[in-house]
Design a protein around this motif. Sequence first.
Motif, mmCIF file in Angstrom:
data_model
loop_
_atom_site.group_PDB
_atom_site.id
_atom_site.type_symbol
_atom_site.label_atom_id
_atom_site.label_comp_id
_atom_site.label_asym_id
_atom_site.label_seq_id
_atom_site.Cartn_x
_atom_site.Cartn_y
_atom_site.Cartn_z
ATOM 1 N N ILE A 40 0.838 -1.204 0.000
ATOM 2 C CA ILE A 40 0.000 0.000 0.000
ATOM 3 C C ILE A 40 0.870 1.250 0.000
ATOM 4 O O ILE A 40 0.655 2.195 -0.771
ATOM 5 C CB ILE A 40 -0.952 -0.018 1.213
ATOM 6 N N ASP A 41 1.890 1.261 0.860
ATOM 7 C CA ASP A 41 2.776 2.423 0.952
ATOM 8 C C ASP A 41 3.565 2.610 -0.347
ATOM 9 O O ASP A 41 3.741 3.744 -0.819
ATOM 10 C CB ASP A 41 3.738 2.261 2.122
ATOM 11 N N ASP A 42 4.050 1.501 -0.925
ATOM 12 C CA ASP A 42 4.849 1.590 -2.154
ATOM 13 C C ASP A 42 4.050 2.168 -3.307
ATOM 14 O O ASP A 42 4.641 2.733 -4.250
ATOM 15 C CB ASP A 42 5.379 0.208 -2.537
ATOM 16 N N ARG A 43 2.737 2.036 -3.272
ATOM 17 C CA ARG A 43 1.886 2.567 -4.344
ATOM 18 C C ARG A 43 1.407 3.984 -4.047
ATOM 19 O O ARG A 43 0.568 4.523 -4.771
ATOM 20 C CB ARG A 43 0.683 1.624 -4.553
ATOM 21 N N GLY A 44 1.937 4.583 -2.987
ATOM 22 C CA GLY A 44 1.576 5.946 -2.645
ATOM 23 C C GLY A 44 0.166 6.101 -2.135
ATOM 24 O O GLY A 44 -0.440 7.178 -2.256
ATOM 25 N N LEU A 45 -0.371 5.031 -1.545
ATOM 26 C CA LEU A 45 -1.773 5.047 -1.104
ATOM 27 C C LEU A 45 -1.939 5.360 0.381
ATOM 28 O O LEU A 45 -3.071 5.500 0.857
ATOM 29 C CB LEU A 45 -2.419 3.680 -1.397
ATOM 30 N N PHE A 46 -0.846 5.458 1.124
ATOM 31 C CA PHE A 46 -0.983 5.588 2.572
ATOM 32 C C PHE A 46 -1.775 6.823 2.973
ATOM 33 O O PHE A 46 -2.597 6.772 3.886
ATOM 34 C CB PHE A 46 0.396 5.634 3.250
ATOM 35 N N ASP A 47 -1.526 7.964 2.277
ATOM 36 C CA ASP A 47 -2.138 9.216 2.722
ATOM 37 C C ASP A 47 -3.628 9.311 2.425
ATOM 38 O O ASP A 47 -4.262 10.316 2.741
ATOM 39 C CB ASP A 47 -1.406 10.410 2.102
ATOM 40 N N ARG A 48 -4.214 8.242 1.826
ATOM 41 C CA ARG A 48 -5.658 8.248 1.609
ATOM 42 C C ARG A 48 -6.280 6.862 1.841
ATOM 43 O O ARG A 48 -7.353 6.565 1.316
ATOM 44 C CB ARG A 48 -5.979 8.753 0.204
ATOM 45 N N THR A 49 -5.603 6.052 2.644
ATOM 46 C CA THR A 49 -6.108 4.702 2.919
ATOM 47 C C THR A 49 -6.162 4.452 4.419
ATOM 48 O O THR A 49 -5.160 4.600 5.120
ATOM 49 C CB THR A 49 -5.207 3.632 2.264
ATOM 50 N N THR A 50 -7.333 4.086 4.903
ATOM 51 C CA THR A 50 -7.503 3.701 6.310
ATOM 52 C C THR A 50 -7.578 2.185 6.389
ATOM 53 O O THR A 50 -8.364 1.563 5.664
ATOM 54 C CB THR A 50 -8.777 4.326 6.899
ATOM 55 N N MET A 51 -6.770 1.601 7.236
ATOM 56 C CA MET A 51 -6.712 0.142 7.393
ATOM 57 C C MET A 51 -7.188 -0.238 8.786
ATOM 58 O O MET A 51 -6.700 0.306 9.778
ATOM 59 C CB MET A 51 -5.286 -0.358 7.145
ATOM 60 N N ILE A 52 -8.134 -1.140 8.843
ATOM 61 C CA ILE A 52 -8.677 -1.623 10.119
ATOM 62 C C ILE A 52 -8.376 -3.111 10.220
ATOM 63 O O ILE A 52 -8.750 -3.884 9.339
ATOM 64 C CB ILE A 52 -10.198 -1.377 10.198
ATOM 65 N N VAL A 53 -7.701 -3.502 11.272
ATOM 66 C CA VAL A 53 -7.356 -4.908 11.490
ATOM 67 C C VAL A 53 -8.033 -5.371 12.770
ATOM 68 O O VAL A 53 -7.872 -4.742 13.821
ATOM 69 C CB VAL A 53 -5.831 -5.106 11.596
ATOM 70 N N LEU A 54 -8.787 -6.452 12.685
ATOM 71 C CA LEU A 54 -9.467 -6.962 13.875
ATOM 72 C C LEU A 54 -9.752 -8.446 13.720
ATOM 73 O O LEU A 54 -9.752 -8.985 12.622
ATOM 74 C CB LEU A 54 -10.763 -6.207 14.148
ATOM 75 N N GLY A 55 -9.966 -9.096 14.864
ATOM 76 C CA GLY A 55 -10.345 -10.496 14.867
ATOM 77 C C GLY A 55 -11.847 -10.646 14.800
ATOM 78 O O GLY A 55 -12.594 -9.711 15.103
ATOM 79 N N ASP A 56 -12.314 -11.830 14.385
ATOM 80 C CA ASP A 56 -13.764 -12.040 14.284
ATOM 81 C C ASP A 56 -14.325 -12.739 15.512
ATOM 82 O O ASP A 56 -15.536 -12.757 15.716
ATOM 83 C CB ASP A 56 -14.115 -12.818 13.010
ATOM 84 N N ASN A 57 -13.486 -13.339 16.312
ATOM 85 C CA ASN A 57 -13.938 -13.962 17.564
ATOM 86 C C ASN A 57 -12.707 -14.296 18.404
ATOM 87 O O ASN A 57 -11.568 -14.127 17.957
ATOM 88 C CB ASN A 57 -14.774 -15.230 17.314
ATOM 89 N N GLY A 58 -12.943 -14.769 19.621
ATOM 90 C CA GLY A 58 -11.824 -15.093 20.493
ATOM 91 C C GLY A 58 -11.043 -16.308 20.028
ATOM 92 O O GLY A 58 -11.408 -16.980 19.061
ATOM 93 N N SER A 59 -9.962 -16.576 20.725
ATOM 94 C CA SER A 59 -9.056 -17.650 20.335
ATOM 95 C C SER A 59 -9.601 -19.020 20.718
ATOM 96 O O SER A 59 -10.402 -19.156 21.636
ATOM 97 C CB SER A 59 -7.695 -17.448 21.002
ATOM 98 N N GLN A 60 -9.110 -20.049 19.997
ATOM 99 C CA GLN A 60 -9.435 -21.426 20.351
ATOM 100 C C GLN A 60 -8.838 -21.757 21.721
ATOM 101 O O GLN A 60 -7.923 -21.091 22.200
ATOM 102 C CB GLN A 60 -8.859 -22.385 19.309
ATOM 103 N N ASP A 61 -9.330 -22.835 22.343
ATOM 104 C CA ASP A 61 -8.858 -23.201 23.683
ATOM 105 C C ASP A 61 -7.360 -23.460 23.716
ATOM 106 O O ASP A 61 -6.679 -23.144 24.685
ATOM 107 C CB ASP A 61 -9.636 -24.408 24.223
ATOM 108 N N HIS A 62 -6.813 -24.037 22.617
ATOM 109 C CA HIS A 62 -5.385 -24.347 22.624
ATOM 110 C C HIS A 62 -4.520 -23.089 22.546
ATOM 111 O O HIS A 62 -3.304 -23.167 22.732
ATOM 112 C CB HIS A 62 -5.034 -25.284 21.457
ATOM 113 N N ALA A 63 -5.120 -21.955 22.253
ATOM 114 C CA ALA A 63 -4.355 -20.716 22.162
ATOM 115 C C ALA A 63 -4.418 -19.905 23.448
ATOM 116 O O ALA A 63 -3.724 -18.896 23.577
ATOM 117 C CB ALA A 63 -4.857 -19.874 20.999
#
Length: 310
Positions: free
Chosen positions: A127-150
């Motif tokens: 994204i940065d290499d294409r010059g998109l950073f100054d107009r791109t909002t990125m949201i990173v999130l999980g969809d649910n909690g971790s499995q028991d083994h985690a």
Amino acid sequence: KRPSQATHPAEHGFDEHRGTADNPGVGWEADHLERDYFEWQDNHNGVQEDRRGYLTTATIDDAIARLDDLPEPWLLYVPLNAPHAPLHWPPSDLAPRPDDPADVEQAQYDAMVQAMDVELDRFFTAIDDRGLFDRTTMIVLGDNGSQDHAMRPPSDPERSKKSVYEGGVRVPLWIRSPLLEAPGTTGALVHLTDVFATARDLAGAPDDGAVRDSISLLPYVADPSLPSAREALFTELFRPNGATSGFTRHDVTIRSATHKLLVDGDGTQLFRIDPTDLDEGEPIDKPTGDDLLALEQLEDELAALEATFP
């Protein structure tokens, strides 16, 4: 089989879609149970074909390719399968395999998360290499909690994914945006559904007035110290997964900034919430004072909310 799985994204507004119809090893196709992260069934605009490589890497490859094709403004949704089962060792260049780990499942899970982080970094760099950073909002999130083994001590593996305890419903969320003046952390109560109103506001689309449980996160991006626009967060769990009728189990929880009410087949539990702790701790046996007041408020909020449901 569920044939609609192949075309499902197109039926919900996506112009282009590519990925798995489900997680490898748990899909609907009869032969899908033999698949894994190194050989899976790829769904490209409804056409499903066998594909090989490494699934996390392939997903990021596809996302980067779309960066060069999409007319602006665009929304790109990149749901990674990792670190979902089936557990495995990723390619060594993404996550070196440890020697003789004490817990193989935990070590594989950690390696899958590390591989995911490496590939996410590659995506953000693209994204940065294409010059998109100054107009791109990125949201990173999980969809649910971790499995028991985690789950690691002091977190309780019984309070993991497929539960409405904090370990099952509380997920990581971070935002990288040119609208963010300085790094910060918000103490506001926010919900995964708030992404919808955030995307609407980023696109400059009008509010159509429909009632939705979604509040834009952009005010917190501008000022993380703002007080919470939400007074409570609601979550419910159905069994079988995704059932809306004929379900065998229905757990609900509603929490404020300080307390959490959980109602399941075993009864009602009230917890005090420590925002620095990922586990609720033990329920309050006999609420008095502020705890009793919080219980009454949460019960009233839950009843009012459920009264609005069909």
